[in-house]
Design a protein around this motif. Structure first.
Motif, short mmCIF file in Angstrom:
data_model
loop_
_atom_site.label_atom_id
_atom_site.label_comp_id
_atom_site.label_asym_id
_atom_site.label_seq_id
_atom_site.Cartn_x
_atom_site.Cartn_y
_atom_site.Cartn_z
N SER A 7 -2.81 -11.46 -11.51
CA SER A 7 -2.20 -9.80 -11.22
C SER A 7 -2.78 -8.66 -12.51
N GLU A 33 10.75 2.63 -1.70
CA GLU A 33 10.73 0.73 -1.84
C GLU A 33 9.36 0.31 -1.89
N PHE A 34 8.78 0.93 -0.90
CA PHE A 34 7.20 0.81 -1.38
C PHE A 34 6.50 1.34 -1.77
N GLU A 37 6.07 -0.69 -5.66
CA GLU A 37 4.88 -1.45 -5.46
C GLU A 37 3.32 -1.17 -5.78
N THR A 227 2.20 -1.46 4.41
CA THR A 227 2.85 -1.81 5.09
C THR A 227 3.52 -2.52 4.98
N ASN A 231 2.69 -9.33 0.68
CA ASN A 231 2.25 -8.55 -0.50
C ASN A 231 1.79 -7.26 -0.49
N ALA A 233 0.95 -4.55 -2.76
CA ALA A 233 -0.24 -4.52 -4.19
C ALA A 233 -1.41 -5.88 -3.41
#
Ligand code: C5P
Length: 245
Positions: A7, A33-34, A37, A227, A231, A233
């Motif tokens: 991370s 919501e996206f 992230e 999108t 995951n 990110a």
């Protein structure tokens, strides 16, 4: 608590991120919501006609207040005075970039530039769409345009730059030619990007992020590979690392 190296690595900020994520969502809720992230250090965000029509400036306000650079992709094309006023209005929303159709002609492009200049020093970048990548030689023939597609794109590109626009939206295939033609300072924004090994979806001729940057692209518009990733990110981080200068 143990340190999660993955991370930490994923959150490494990128100065002036080159990736513009296309927020092709039908609602503000899905878009936010996206957005939860990602962060302004790792990507910019593009709002197009569907999302803007559904959410209006409210979503732009939220994204700008979160610190994101927002590309308002509404491709204005109208009489010069209307475009000038629309561009000025969009600039007042605090967006980072917006666009118009070069097919609106030189007077419209000049008016768009005037609208941008009315915003002052913190004005957005103003770029032009030449031909849509969905348009073919057949479309030009039907419109009575007696030119080949590549020459017509060059012509529209020259028109936009000579009217004082900052750059162009262009397909990956056009990027190298336009970079050569327009020099270093023009901003070239390129959609149709697919990291190696990912689904093309409905994009016909794609390039990887590395190829697009090597061709001279300034910013990459990327939607579904990020999108629709399990995951987002992580998908973004992999792309960012692949194009670190
Ligand atoms: O999901 P994907 O990466 O294909 O999304 C690309 C984005 O770029 C979409 O918002 C699409 O509308 C936009 N775009 C494009 N081709 C163009 C101009 C814009 O794909 N020529």
């Amino acid at each position: 608590m143990g340190i999660d190296e993955t991370s930490i690595e994923e959150s490494v900020p990128v100065l002036d991120p080159r990736v513009i994520v296309a927020l092709d969502y039908a609602s503000k809720k899905q878009a936010l919501e996206f957005v939860a992230e990602v962060s302004p250090e790792v990507c910019k965000l593009k709002i197009g006609k569907e999302l803007f029509t559904r959410t209006g400036p409210t979503l732009i306000d939220i994204l700008v207040s979160k610190g994101f650079d927002v590309f308002l992709d509404l491709k204005y094309h109208d009489i010069p005075n209307t475009v000038k006023r629309a561009v000025y209005a969009a600039g007042q929303l605090g967006v980072w970039m917006l666009n118009v159709h070069a097919l609106g002609g030189y007077s419209m492009l000049l008016a768009a530039r005037e609208g941008i200049d009315m915003i002052g020093t913190h004005r957005p970048y103003l770029i032009a769409v030449t031909l849509l990548t969905s348009q073919s030689q057949e479309d030009l023939d039907q419109l009575g345009v007696d030119q080949e597609v590549p020459e017509f794109i060059d012509r529209l590109a020259d028109l936009a730059i000579s009217a004082g626009l900052d750059g162009l939206v262009c397909s990956a295939q056009e990027t190298a030619t336009l970079r050569h033609r327009l020099g270093k300072t023009a901003i070239l924004v390129t959609p149709g990007i697919r990291p190696a090994g990912t689904a093309a979806h409905d994009q016909q001729r794609t390039m990887t992020p590395e190829q697009a940057v090597a061709s001279g692209s300034s910013y990459l518009v990327i939607g579904r590979p990020i999108t629709q990733h399990a995951n987002p990110a992580e998908a973004l981080s992999v792309i960012n690392k692949s194009i670190l200068d």
